[in-house]
Design an enzyme around this catalytic site. Structure first.
Site, mmCIF file in Angstrom:
data_model
loop_
_atom_site.group_PDB
_atom_site.id
_atom_site.type_symbol
_atom_site.label_atom_id
_atom_site.label_comp_id
_atom_site.label_asym_id
_atom_site.label_seq_id
_atom_site.Cartn_x
_atom_site.Cartn_y
_atom_site.Cartn_z
ATOM 1 N N GLU A 142 20.039 -9.868 13.759
ATOM 2 C CA GLU A 142 18.882 -8.971 13.860
ATOM 3 C C GLU A 142 19.106 -7.622 13.155
ATOM 4 O O GLU A 142 18.985 -6.552 13.763
ATOM 5 C CB GLU A 142 18.512 -8.745 15.329
ATOM 6 C CG GLU A 142 18.058 -10.016 16.022
ATOM 7 C CD GLU A 142 17.600 -9.792 17.461
ATOM 8 O OE1 GLU A 142 16.764 -10.568 17.935
ATOM 9 O OE2 GLU A 142 18.082 -8.836 18.109
ATOM 10 N N GLU A 303 16.229 -18.090 18.385
ATOM 11 C CA GLU A 303 16.153 -17.663 19.777
ATOM 12 C C GLU A 303 14.739 -17.917 20.285
ATOM 13 O O GLU A 303 13.833 -17.117 20.067
ATOM 14 C CB GLU A 303 16.533 -16.177 19.934
ATOM 15 C CG GLU A 303 17.991 -15.902 19.617
ATOM 16 C CD GLU A 303 18.411 -14.456 19.836
ATOM 17 O OE1 GLU A 303 17.676 -13.735 20.552
ATOM 18 O OE2 GLU A 303 19.450 -14.061 19.284
#
Length: 647
Positions: A142, A303
């Protein structure tokens, strides 16, 4: 098709590994994602590398026929590295270091960070270069998330000045392009140039735009250095990065990060800590289509969620089958792999309230069985779901234009991402796929292109757009198109929209920032004679040259000006939306555009998606986002139910 879980065996007693892998396999998984936060475990002391723990995990995973997505661990630097180089911590304000303890706490411009990050990645990849059970490498985690795309330390200041020195031939060139004569800000040397930290009034918009470019380039350079390491050691490696949501508001250009990746991956969180309810179904869809659009190819979800999420404050708990339904939605919109975050929720550390498939009690309950049924069902359609997803409509975003609005918002009510989603929602409600793409990609394949808030003028892109229209495309422009030049300045001796006047068949006489969403009365003309509606947020008073007026403003001072227009240019057409439009008017105008290009529309009740995948062989997804049963034709769907039908 890769289906599985994010698994952190280093956070549990190693004696649990065998049972965990057995359960993960029983659930229908064929892959686990590991390693992304384990730098210290791999390098407990500087230069002393030990991968034996993950050797054991990978060997055990092989016994259960579970493949590996291995994450490089550079998102969480070890404490010993900060002890040695305390100035490596980033600064949100000059001279005020953040504390070690979270993630992405490092400054990417610290000269030693890249060295240590490259070392751990090199040693890790060299160790596993012949490991066939690793099917993909995830770079970091991320990037740019949670404010890690900004730093105001001395290293960043120096590198920013070097960035400017490299970009501009000399300091006089920068002074001219910035217009530093304003407020006596003229520089004699590059080392006089500040970072745009807090000041009285505001910094020069050109300086702030270059700062945005610099911040993005900083992270791009880091990612690409990591990618190069893997390419040199394993030339045929499959490389991905897992992007967080909110890419249109970051100080890093996701489309640039995606360029050298094989796969864009997405961490899909329809709900997060403190939210009373999940985000709207069309907003989830927009995020998925944005990720697919970064490379205009299928992506992975690394995710997906099953339980409530949050760090300090937990959020809404997905209702039975709701998170499973979000998984179907992700696959329907181009995800060809999905791993859930996480197999078991943590009992220690900052993510104790990020609930997994299993909770802390370690019991197989509803969530486990939902995942198992989803994996079993979705595998049946593997071949179709790995085919490219094709759309005839694109919404184009541009990092520089979005940055320009961050720098000068222009209207208190103007949120470019939210306003863009209003146009997107029209197509979502009608179950029409839209590619949400960066301005760098080709436009030729689309019947309709929407360029919302493309406020920074770029000549090369404008030529690409003009060619698209002349060859028969339909272009929809919004207010605040082509207001600024590439240096984020207004343009002398040019009407707005600069460079698009002939294309749009109009010019802007005056502008007004408004303080309401629906304070303007609009009245239709020509084919919309008798139609009335409302607008707001911002307005441009349009004067038509060759364009035809579709709607005019209806107030005593500006009723001679057009609000919405249409212009024919060779084989194509250009629509210009001169203000923010209420949903009703968007429907009226877009309905006619869809009919003109003969794109089929299927308007369903709110919260029901009915979308198709496949080329020769097709399947149809029926996805009920509602918490109540719905009926579509002769099909009944329970709350949050999804079905797939071969057609």
């Amino acid at each position: 098709m890769w289906l599985g879980v994010d698994y952190y065996p280093e956070q549990w007693n190693i004696n649990m590994l065998e049972e965990d892998l057995k359960n993960i396999k029983e659930m229908g998984s064929n892959v686990i994602r590991i390693g992304e936060f384990a730098w210290h475990l791999m390098e407990r002391e500087e230069g002393k590398y030990d991968f034996s723990f993950f050797d054991y995990v990978i060997e055990k995973a092989r016994e259960y026929d579970l493949k590996i997505i291995f994450g490089t661990p550079t998102a969480t630097i070890p404490a010993w590295l900060i002890k040695k180089y305390p100035d490596m911590l980033l600064e949100y304000e000059p001279g005020r270091k953040i504390s070690y303890g979270g993630r992405h706490t490092n400054c990417y411009n610290h000269p030693m960070f890249e060295k240590y990050a490259n070392n751990i990645t090199t040693k890790l990849v060299e160790h596993y270069k012949d490991e066939k059970n690793i099917i993909a490498w995830q770079m970091d985690n991320e990037l740019g998330h949670e404010g890690s795309d900004l730093c105001y330390c001395d290293n960043c200041k120096k590198q920013f000045q070097n960035f400017l020195k490299k970009k501009y031939e000399n300091i006089e060139e920068l002074n001219i392009r910035y217009g530093t004569a304003f407020w006596s800000q003229t520089y004699n040397d590059f080392d006089e140039i500040p970072m745009p930290t807090k000041t009285i009034a505001t910094h020069n918009p050109s300086l702030r735009m270059d700062w945005e470019r610099f911040r993005s380039e900083t992270i791009e350079k880091f990612l690409n250095s990591q990618i190069r390491i893997i390419r040199e050691i394993i030339p045929d490696a499959l490389i991905l990065h897992d992007f967080a949501g909110g890419g249109m508001s970051k100080h890093v250009d996701y489309s640039k990060l995606a360029e050298n990746l094989d796969i864009v991956a997405f961490n899909n969180y329809p709900v997060w800590g403190g939210q009373k309810d999940p985000i709207k179904p069309y907003e989830i869809a927009f995020a998925l289509d944005y990720m697919r659009g970064l490379k205009r190819k299928n992506f992975w979800i690394t995710e997906g969620i099953m339980g409530a999420q949050g760090h300090d404050i937990t959020g809404y708990t997905p209702r039975p089958n709701q998170a499973k339904m979000w998984s179907y939605q992700g696959i329907a919109r181009g995800a060809e792999a999905l791993t859930y975050f996480r197999y078991r929720g943590g009992i220690k550390g900052a993510e104790q309230f990020c609930y997994g498939i299993l909770d802390a009690d370690n019991k197989k309950r509803r969530k486990y069985h939902e995942v198992k049924s989803f994996f079993s069902d979705i595998k049946k359609y593997k071949d179709i779901l790995e085919e490219p997803l094709n759309s005839e409509i694109a919404i184009v975003h541009d990092f520089q234009s979005l940055a320009s609005f961050r720098i000068q918002q222009q209207s208190l009510l103007l949120n470019c991402e939210e306003e863009t989603k209003k146009y997107y929602k029209y197509f979502y409600d009608r179950n029409i796929y839209v590619d949400v793409i960066p301005s760098s990609l080709d436009l030729k394949k689309y019947k309709i292109i929407i360029l919302p808030f493309l406020t920074v003028q770029d000549d090369e892109f404008r030529k690409k757009v003009e060619s698209y229209v002349k060859e028969g495309g339909i272009l929809i422009l919004t207010y605040r198109t082509s207001v600024k030049d590439i240096d984020n300045n207004l343009v002398l001796n040019e009407f707005l929209p600069v460079g698009y006047n002939k294309m749009a068949g109009l010019y802007v006489e005056e502008i007004e920032s408004l303080q309401d969403y629906d304070c303007l009365k609009l009245v239709g003309e020509n084919e919309y004679n008798g139609v009335e509606g409302k607008g707001g947020i911002f307005r441009e008073m349009l004067v038509c040259t060759t364009a035809k007026t579709l709607f005019k403003y209806s107030d005593k001072f500006y009723n001679e000006f057009s609000a919405v227009t249409k212009n024919k240019l060779e084989k194509g057409k250009v629509y210009y939306l001169g203000c923010g439009l209420e949903e009703k008017l968007i429907h009226v105008i877009f309905d006619d555009i869809l009919e003109e290009v003969k794109i089929k529309s299927n308007l369903t009740i709110e919260g029901l998606e009915v979308i198709e995948r496949g080329n020769d062989k097709k399947i149809r997804f029926y996805i009920n986002h509602n918490d109540f049963p719905v009926t579509y034709q002769n099909l009944s769907l329970d709350p949050f139910e999804c079905r797939i039908e071969e057609i």
